[in-house]
Design a protein around this motif. Structure first.
Motif, PDB file in Angstrom:
ATOM      1  N   PRO A 129       0.704  -1.345  -0.081  1.00 22.58           N
ATOM      2  CA  PRO A 129       0.012   0.186  -0.061  1.00 22.58           C
ATOM      3  C   PRO A 129       0.756   1.245   0.049  1.00 22.58           C
ATOM      4  CG  PRO A 129       0.190  -0.834   2.039  1.00 22.58           C
ATOM      5  CD  PRO A 129       0.725  -1.844   1.174  1.00 22.58           C
ATOM      6  N   GLY A 130       0.375   2.350  -0.439  1.00 25.25           N
ATOM      7  CA  GLY A 130       1.035   3.526  -0.536  1.00 25.25           C
ATOM      8  C   GLY A 130       0.828   4.403  -1.921  1.00 25.25           C
ATOM      9  N   VAL A 131       1.762   5.227  -2.183  1.00 21.74           N
ATOM     10  CA  VAL A 131       1.775   6.106  -3.365  1.00 21.74           C
ATOM     11  C   VAL A 131       2.927   6.255  -4.239  1.00 21.74           C
ATOM     12  CG1 VAL A 131      -0.107   7.574  -2.386  1.00 21.74           C
ATOM     13  CG2 VAL A 131       2.133   8.411  -2.284  1.00 21.74           C
ATOM     14  N   ASP A 180      -2.128   8.552   5.613  1.00 23.98           N
ATOM     15  CA  ASP A 180      -2.998   9.655   4.782  1.00 23.98           C
ATOM     16  C   ASP A 180      -2.179   9.773   3.767  1.00 23.98           C
ATOM     17  OD1 ASP A 180      -3.509  12.185   3.650  1.00 23.98           O
ATOM     18  OD2 ASP A 180      -5.148  12.189   5.359  1.00 23.98           O
ATOM     19  N   LYS A 181      -3.206   9.413   2.529  1.00 24.18           N
ATOM     20  CA  LYS A 181      -2.579   9.181   1.174  1.00 24.18           C
ATOM     21  C   LYS A 181      -2.154  10.463   0.577  1.00 24.18           C
ATOM     22  CE  LYS A 181      -2.863   5.000  -0.012  1.00 24.18           C
ATOM     23  NZ  LYS A 181      -3.098   4.335   1.242  1.00 24.18           N
ATOM     24  N   ASP A 182      -2.956  11.522   0.955  1.00 21.98           N
ATOM     25  CA  ASP A 182      -2.424  13.183   0.605  1.00 21.98           C
ATOM     26  C   ASP A 182      -1.138  13.472   0.984  1.00 21.98           C
ATOM     27  OD1 ASP A 182      -4.848  13.095  -1.174  1.00 21.98           O
ATOM     28  OD2 ASP A 182      -6.140  14.107   0.290  1.00 21.98           O
ATOM     29  N   LYS A 183      -1.300  13.382   2.307  1.00 24.25           N
ATOM     30  CA  LYS A 183       0.143  13.741   3.039  1.00 24.25           C
ATOM     31  C   LYS A 183       1.396  13.030   2.548  1.00 24.25           C
ATOM     32  CE  LYS A 183      -2.017  15.377   7.062  1.00 24.25           C
ATOM     33  NZ  LYS A 183      -2.134  15.391   8.410  1.00 24.25           N
ATOM     34  N   LEU A 184       1.211  11.670   2.204  1.00 21.03           N
ATOM     35  CA  LEU A 184       2.212  10.959   1.622  1.00 21.03           C
ATOM     36  C   LEU A 184       2.730  11.359   0.219  1.00 21.03           C
ATOM     37  CD1 LEU A 184       3.408   8.087   2.866  1.00 21.03           C
ATOM     38  CD2 LEU A 184       1.680   6.739   1.412  1.00 21.03           C
ATOM     39  N   GLU A 193       2.204  14.462  -1.001  1.00 29.53           N
ATOM     40  CA  GLU A 193       2.988  15.501  -0.718  1.00 29.53           C
ATOM     41  C   GLU A 193       4.283  15.454  -0.551  1.00 29.53           C
ATOM     42  OE1 GLU A 193       2.775  19.639   1.917  1.00 29.53           O
ATOM     43  OE2 GLU A 193       1.079  18.066   1.914  1.00 29.53           O
ATOM     44  N   LEU A 194       4.720  14.556   0.521  1.00 33.14           N
ATOM     45  CA  LEU A 194       6.049  14.019   0.808  1.00 33.14           C
ATOM     46  C   LEU A 194       6.835  13.499  -0.050  1.00 33.14           C
ATOM     47  CD1 LEU A 194       8.166  13.536   2.925  1.00 33.14           C
ATOM     48  CD2 LEU A 194       6.994  11.367   3.697  1.00 33.14           C
ATOM     49  N   GLY A 195       6.071  12.486  -1.021  1.00 30.56           N
ATOM     50  CA  GLY A 195       6.902  11.985  -2.158  1.00 30.56           C
ATOM     51  C   GLY A 195       7.254  12.871  -3.173  1.00 30.56           C
ATOM     52  N   ARG A 196       6.518  13.866  -3.273  1.00 24.74           N
ATOM     53  CA  ARG A 196       6.863  14.872  -4.476  1.00 24.74           C
ATOM     54  C   ARG A 196       8.082  15.627  -3.959  1.00 24.74           C
ATOM     55  NH1 ARG A 196       5.489  17.731  -8.785  1.00 24.74           N
ATOM     56  NH2 ARG A 196       5.710  20.023  -8.797  1.00 24.74           N
ATOM     57  N   LYS A 197       8.095  15.970  -2.482  1.00 25.06           N
ATOM     58  CA  LYS A 197       9.345  16.708  -2.101  1.00 25.06           C
ATOM     59  C   LYS A 197      10.664  15.753  -2.297  1.00 25.06           C
ATOM     60  CE  LYS A 197       6.628  19.739   1.228  1.00 25.06           C
ATOM     61  NZ  LYS A 197       6.501  19.878   2.651  1.00 25.06           N
ATOM     62  N   ILE A 198      10.476  14.559  -1.740  1.00 23.87           N
ATOM     63  CA  ILE A 198      11.548  13.697  -2.017  1.00 23.87           C
ATOM     64  C   ILE A 198      12.002  13.432  -3.575  1.00 23.87           C
ATOM     65  CG2 ILE A 198      12.371  11.317  -1.682  1.00 23.87           C
ATOM     66  CD1 ILE A 198      10.700  11.339   0.993  1.00 23.87           C
ATOM     67  N   ALA A 199      11.014  13.440  -4.494  1.00 21.56           N
ATOM     68  CA  ALA A 199      11.122  13.309  -5.870  1.00 21.56           C
ATOM     69  C   ALA A 199      11.964  14.535  -6.324  1.00 21.56           C
ATOM     70  CB  ALA A 199       9.906  13.598  -6.683  1.00 21.56           C
ATOM     71  N   MET A 200      11.621  15.736  -5.796  1.00 18.57           N
ATOM     72  CA  MET A 200      12.197  16.901  -6.086  1.00 18.57           C
ATOM     73  C   MET A 200      13.806  16.822  -5.696  1.00 18.57           C
ATOM     74  SD  MET A 200       9.446  19.915  -5.276  1.00 18.57           S
ATOM     75  CE  MET A 200      10.310  21.153  -5.772  1.00 18.57           C
TER      76      MET A 200
END
Length: 312
Positions: free
Chosen positions: A148-150, A177-181, A183-190
């Motif tokens: 599970p995750g995004v 929380d998928k939305d917060k996950l 958001e965090l994923g996008r920051k790590i991707a950056m």
């Protein structure tokens, strides 16, 4: 159509370099007449397109596509960056990235997939070559899964939505929380896109190729010995330098570009409280346009014109 065999279709493809579906269509349009089919393909511009396949294509686009816990990134090359701004090319690249979701990232499988127009990806690109007039190719693809995750994505300096010169996917596995996950994923991707302080090659230390790690150890040890250090000191120096090495190439050990006082590992641990569950990175991929492509020497068009006119 009864006289059109698979062998005849293959023979036409071998002669013209055009995709199987287009060869089959050409034979159908000409009642199986081989030479007429060759002419039919030439008139459509497809044979001409096949001849462009040997020309170097190092420009183009990297595109990402995500769907919940799955994501894909593809690189589709063209000869010039002008084509990368072509709407038809961009539409094709977007569809190719979407088709790659759920697969293994195998380029051959993606080329064989059916597009919305009914042709395969490979044949669709061939038709685009004939239409636009430049060589194009699906060069590579990769997928990331987090269930599970995004799977979060980021495109640096986008030429259009979800496509540009650098594309990144990061899979975050969690029941939180998928939305917060996301958001965090996008920051790590950056962070991964920035490649700071170095481009990560592995999520954790265990994922670093042992041959690469052993080579680094050997180099560090030789450097210390050449400096005249005793073996007991050499060992400590090597361990210290290996820690520094891992801080550069292991994603979890890197200093987070948005908060250099904390590593990615520490960021995940802190975020778990807000997200409501532990968070781990299932995988990531960073794809930059033209990596490893041998572009060859730059063309000097002025010199070519002068040479053609007999001037020097």
């Amino acid at each position: 159509m009864a006289g059109i065999t698979a062998a005849l279709v293959k023979e036409l493809r071998d002669k013209t370099g055009v995709g199987m579906m287009d060869c089959k269509k050409a034979l159908g349009e000409t009642d199986g007449d081989f030479e007429a089919a060759v002419d039919w393909l030439r008139k459509k511009g497809l044979s001409k397109a096949a001849k462009k396949a040997d020309r170097v294509a190092a420009e183009g686009l990297v595109a990402v596509a995500t769907q919940g816990g799955q994501g894909a990134v593809v690189e589709v090359n063209s000869e010039t960056d002008f084509v990368a701004r072509n709407e038809k090319f961009q539409t094709a690249v977007k569809e190719i990235a979407a088709l790659a979701i759920g697969g293994s990232g195998d380029v051959a499988d993606i080329k064989a997939a059916s597009t919305s127009g009914g042709s395969t990806v490979e044949d669709h690109l061939t038709n685009l070559i004939a239409t636009i007039g430049e060589n194009m190719a699906l060069r590579r693809a990769a997928v990331v899964v987090a269930e599970p995750g995004v799977v979060a994505s980021y495109v640096h300096n986008p030429a259009a939505t979800d496509m540009g010169a650098i594309g990144v996917l990061v899979g975050l596995q969690s029941d939180g929380d998928k939305d917060k996950l996301a958001e965090l994923g996008r920051k790590i991707a950056m962070h991964v896109a920035a490649g700071s302080p170095a481009v990560a090659v592995s999520v954790d230390v265990d994922g670093v190729d042992s041959a690469i790690a052993d080579k680094e150890r050997e180099v560090f040890a030789d450097q210390a010995r050449q400096a005249g250090k005793p073996d007991s000191i050499v060992e400590k120096m090597v361990e210290g330098r290996m820690r520094k090495f891992y801080e550069e190439v292991v994603l979890l050990k890197q200093a987070f570009v948005m908060d250099p006082d904390n590593t990615i590992e520490q960021v995940l641990e802190a975020a778990a409280k807000d997200i409501g569950a532990p968070v781990t990175i299932s995988g990531f991929v960073r794809m930059a346009l033209g990596e490893g492509v041998e572009k060859g020497p730059e063309e000097d068009f002025a010199a070519e014109v002068a040479a053609a006119s007999g001037q020097s």
